[in-house]
Design a protein around this motif. Sequence first.
Motif, PDB file in Angstrom:
ATOM      1  N   LEU A 135      -5.902   3.163   5.799  1.00 14.59           N
ATOM      2  CA  LEU A 135      -4.789   4.184   5.450  1.00 14.59           C
ATOM      3  C   LEU A 135      -4.999   4.852   4.276  1.00 14.59           C
ATOM      4  O   LEU A 135      -4.483   6.118   4.200  1.00 14.59           O
ATOM      5  CB  LEU A 135      -3.450   3.061   5.563  1.00 14.59           C
ATOM      6  CG  LEU A 135      -2.213   3.816   5.281  1.00 14.59           C
ATOM      7  CD1 LEU A 135      -1.856   4.859   6.640  1.00 14.59           C
ATOM      8  CD2 LEU A 135      -0.990   2.838   5.025  1.00 14.59           C
ATOM      9  N   LEU A 136      -5.738   4.301   3.540  1.00 12.46           N
ATOM     10  CA  LEU A 136      -6.016   5.289   2.200  1.00 12.46           C
ATOM     11  C   LEU A 136      -6.730   6.424   2.372  1.00 12.46           C
ATOM     12  O   LEU A 136      -6.474   7.563   1.793  1.00 12.46           O
ATOM     13  CB  LEU A 136      -6.545   4.333   1.071  1.00 12.46           C
ATOM     14  CG  LEU A 136      -5.449   3.483   0.116  1.00 12.46           C
ATOM     15  CD1 LEU A 136      -6.185   2.651  -1.050  1.00 12.46           C
ATOM     16  CD2 LEU A 136      -4.174   4.271  -0.564  1.00 12.46           C
ATOM     17  N   ILE A 160       0.765  -1.251  -0.083  1.00 13.70           N
ATOM     18  CA  ILE A 160      -0.147   0.128   0.055  1.00 13.70           C
ATOM     19  C   ILE A 160       0.845   1.140   0.070  1.00 13.70           C
ATOM     20  O   ILE A 160       0.599   2.158  -0.623  1.00 13.70           O
ATOM     21  CB  ILE A 160      -1.095  -0.073   1.091  1.00 13.70           C
ATOM     22  CG1 ILE A 160      -2.284   0.704   0.713  1.00 13.70           C
ATOM     23  CG2 ILE A 160      -0.471   0.281   2.210  1.00 13.70           C
ATOM     24  CD1 ILE A 160      -3.025   0.166  -0.051  1.00 13.70           C
ATOM     25  N   SER A 161       2.117   1.389   0.570  1.00 12.99           N
ATOM     26  CA  SER A 161       2.888   2.445   0.557  1.00 12.99           C
ATOM     27  C   SER A 161       3.439   2.670  -0.624  1.00 12.99           C
ATOM     28  O   SER A 161       3.624   3.694  -1.304  1.00 12.99           O
ATOM     29  CB  SER A 161       4.014   2.428   1.721  1.00 12.99           C
ATOM     30  OG  SER A 161       4.798   1.028   1.337  1.00 12.99           O
ATOM     31  N   ILE A 213     -11.145  -1.077   1.418  1.00 14.04           N
ATOM     32  CA  ILE A 213     -10.322  -2.346   2.076  1.00 14.04           C
ATOM     33  C   ILE A 213      -9.408  -1.527   2.812  1.00 14.04           C
ATOM     34  O   ILE A 213      -9.236  -2.168   4.109  1.00 14.04           O
ATOM     35  CB  ILE A 213      -9.686  -2.959   1.132  1.00 14.04           C
ATOM     36  CG1 ILE A 213     -10.856  -3.708   0.010  1.00 14.04           C
ATOM     37  CG2 ILE A 213      -8.721  -4.116   1.577  1.00 14.04           C
ATOM     38  CD1 ILE A 213     -10.059  -4.409  -1.119  1.00 14.04           C
ATOM     39  N   TYR A 214      -8.755  -0.627   2.611  1.00 10.08           N
ATOM     40  CA  TYR A 214      -7.575  -0.086   3.392  1.00 10.08           C
ATOM     41  C   TYR A 214      -7.759   1.236   4.150  1.00 10.08           C
ATOM     42  O   TYR A 214      -7.830   2.230   3.243  1.00 10.08           O
ATOM     43  CB  TYR A 214      -6.205  -0.091   2.679  1.00 10.08           C
ATOM     44  CG  TYR A 214      -5.584  -1.241   2.231  1.00 10.08           C
ATOM     45  CD1 TYR A 214      -5.209  -2.335   2.907  1.00 10.08           C
ATOM     46  CD2 TYR A 214      -5.811  -1.721   0.757  1.00 10.08           C
ATOM     47  CE1 TYR A 214      -4.831  -3.404   2.176  1.00 10.08           C
ATOM     48  CE2 TYR A 214      -5.674  -2.677   0.466  1.00 10.08           C
ATOM     49  CZ  TYR A 214      -4.775  -3.724   0.938  1.00 10.08           C
ATOM     50  OH  TYR A 214      -4.348  -4.766   0.361  1.00 10.08           O
ATOM     51  N   LEU A 243     -10.106   0.169  -3.108  1.00 12.50           N
ATOM     52  CA  LEU A 243      -9.068   0.008  -2.415  1.00 12.50           C
ATOM     53  C   LEU A 243      -9.398   0.757  -1.053  1.00 12.50           C
ATOM     54  O   LEU A 243      -8.931   0.554   0.069  1.00 12.50           O
ATOM     55  CB  LEU A 243      -7.549   0.278  -2.853  1.00 12.50           C
ATOM     56  CG  LEU A 243      -7.199  -0.734  -3.851  1.00 12.50           C
ATOM     57  CD1 LEU A 243      -5.871  -0.427  -4.513  1.00 12.50           C
ATOM     58  CD2 LEU A 243      -6.933  -2.073  -3.191  1.00 12.50           C
ATOM     59  N   ARG A 244      -9.921   1.993  -1.282  1.00 13.53           N
ATOM     60  CA  ARG A 244     -10.204   2.793  -0.094  1.00 13.53           C
ATOM     61  C   ARG A 244     -11.248   2.149   0.905  1.00 13.53           C
ATOM     62  O   ARG A 244     -11.146   2.214   2.116  1.00 13.53           O
ATOM     63  CB  ARG A 244     -10.975   4.186  -0.511  1.00 13.53           C
ATOM     64  CG  ARG A 244      -9.804   5.378  -0.950  1.00 13.53           C
ATOM     65  CD  ARG A 244     -10.508   6.564  -1.351  1.00 13.53           C
ATOM     66  NE  ARG A 244     -10.915   7.186  -0.111  1.00 13.53           N
ATOM     67  CZ  ARG A 244     -11.724   8.074  -0.245  1.00 13.53           C
ATOM     68  NH1 ARG A 244     -12.201   8.615  -1.351  1.00 13.53           N
ATOM     69  NH2 ARG A 244     -12.303   8.833   0.886  1.00 13.53           N
TER      70      ARG A 244
END
Length: 163
Positions: free
Chosen positions: A37-38, A3-4, A34-35, A31-32
């Motif tokens: 962090l995003l 992800i980074s 799911i993660y 992806l937002r």
Amino acid sequence: MNISNYIESGIIERYLLGLASPEQEDELLHLRRIYPLLDLEFTAAELRIEDKLMEEGSLPPVKIKNAVLQRIKPDKDWEDRPRGGYNPYEHTNFHHTYIPLDSFWNRRITVSVWWRCAFIALAVLAMSLAASTWYFYHRAQMLEDILFKLKVPPATYPAPVTR
């Protein structure tokens, strides 16, 4: 998926600037979810872009401001008019167009008298039907009790009290 590396690729900034392809947009939105962090990086990127735009921004030219103000108030009489209220008989050549500032959604609904009468009649009909239903239900219960007493043999009844 790392992800980074995805964040460092600049996809979030491209999305915010409207430069991402539809496939990249769909992938980022997926992806937002799911993660988390995003989502944090999304907010941080929005703030970075906003700060950069505010640093590099410039004020509009003064002549644009003057042109806008001239369109809003075309006459100097607008500023010179008395503040206490407007008397229509005071100035006969005072012709300004006033725009009502009422809210667009602040509307009134007018209803015909016949619809009001129909609504009242419907309400009276509903109340009378409710009252008659209650009356006939209790009447049926009373008749059911009488029939029950007629079907039970008289020996089970207590003897009448005589005085």
